[in-house]
Motif scaffolding. Structure first.
Motif, PDB file in Angstrom:
ATOM      1  N   ARG A 127      52.530 -17.225  87.159  1.00 52.82           N
ATOM      2  CA  ARG A 127      53.735 -17.733  87.816  1.00 52.82           C
ATOM      3  C   ARG A 127      53.491 -18.024  89.289  1.00 52.82           C
ATOM      4  NH1 ARG A 127      58.286 -17.205  84.685  1.00 52.82           N
ATOM      5  NH2 ARG A 127      59.063 -18.785  86.135  1.00 52.82           N
ATOM      6  N   SER A 132      55.023 -22.499  84.670  1.00 53.32           N
ATOM      7  CA  SER A 132      56.269 -22.009  84.086  1.00 53.32           C
ATOM      8  C   SER A 132      55.931 -20.860  83.133  1.00 53.32           C
ATOM      9  CB  SER A 132      56.968 -23.129  83.311  1.00 53.32           C
ATOM     10  OG  SER A 132      56.181 -23.522  82.187  1.00 53.32           O
ATOM     11  N   TYR A 133      56.972 -20.215  82.623  1.00 57.70           N
ATOM     12  CA  TYR A 133      56.748 -19.117  81.667  1.00 57.70           C
ATOM     13  C   TYR A 133      55.994 -19.621  80.442  1.00 57.70           C
ATOM     14  CZ  TYR A 133      57.742 -15.537  78.175  1.00 57.70           C
ATOM     15  OH  TYR A 133      57.626 -14.583  77.182  1.00 57.70           O
ATOM     16  N   GLN A 135      54.074 -22.319  80.166  1.00 65.68           N
ATOM     17  CA  GLN A 135      52.706 -22.698  80.519  1.00 65.68           C
ATOM     18  C   GLN A 135      51.818 -21.479  80.693  1.00 65.68           C
ATOM     19  OE1 GLN A 135      53.710 -25.045  84.002  1.00 65.68           O
ATOM     20  NE2 GLN A 135      53.111 -26.950  82.958  1.00 65.68           N
TER      21      GLN A 135
END
Length: 225
Positions: A127, A132-133, A135
């Motif tokens: 992060r 992103s979460y 990814q």
């Protein structure tokens, strides 16, 4: 006491039928295992979801499929759907679905356990890099978790291979069913049962060996040396 006569296994027609049935066993098992991975991922992420309804549905799925025998699930799927809903069922398809749904409850715990075993700092690092979460899960967490899943997934695949013999109870012609058909024709019960046991033994040990090779290729256990 009647002595065993293994000459019946030397007949090419008998062996070819057993080997053909073994191929079907492998195909049904692989199809069920692939389905179990898909279901397992859905249930695993459902369990980890912060949305309560999704989490409860996942827990209910686990509770049912881990709390009831595969044989009962097979019968409910194959015989129950036509009786209750009027849906025509196909034996092999019902068998594959039952294997996948049953195994999916166990693979979900393997997947969830592997993901949660990854240090939380990995997510924080991803992060902080701007991922992103989703990814971070795809590029960092899941690749590491897959390595940790290999051994228990291999065991689950072996268990599913053995459980595939239950498909014989709904008339699916796999290895065990084919052996029973030949036993009825020849009355050579022990001879065919021993042959089937050996074929299962060789198949499952091959699966275990391939799993070990894959673990070594991915470098599992290097940190223990």
């Amino acid at each position: 006491m009647q002595s065993l006569d293994f000459s019946v296994l030397a007949e090419w027609e008998n062996m070819s039928l057993l080997l053909q049935a073994l191929v079907y066993t492998v195909l049904y098992t692989c199809a069920g295992f692939l389905l179990s991975i898909v279901i397992g991922m859905l249930i695993a992420f459902g369990q980890m979801s912060k949305v309560k309804p999704i989490r409860y549905v996942s827990l209910a799925y686990l509770s049912w499929f881990r709390g009831t025998p595969l044989l009962v699930q097979l019968f409910l799927l194959y015989y129950g759907l036509p009786l209750i809903f009027g849906i025509d069922t196909v034996a092999w398809l019902s068998g594959v679905l039952a294997l996948g749904m049953y195994s999916g409850s166990y693979t979900s715990q393997v997947i969830r356990g592997a993901i949660q075993s990854i240090d939380k700092g990995q997510m924080e690092a991803g992060r902080s890099l701007g991922f992103s979460y989703a990814q971070t899960m795809r590029k960092i967490i899941i690749p590491q978790a897959v390595v940790r899943m290999l051994a228990p997934m291999t065991n689950e695949f072996i268990s599913l291979t053995k459980n595939s013999s239950l498909l014989s109870t709904i008339t699916v012609v796999e290895l065990f069913r084919q052996a029973n058909i030949m036993i009825a024709d020849t009355y050579k019960t022990m001879e065919f049962l021993i042959a089937v046991a050996i074929l299962y033994y060789l198949l499952n040990n091959l699966i275990g060996y391939l799993g070990l090779l894959l673990e070594k290729r991915l470098g599992m256990g290097d940190d223990l040396r």
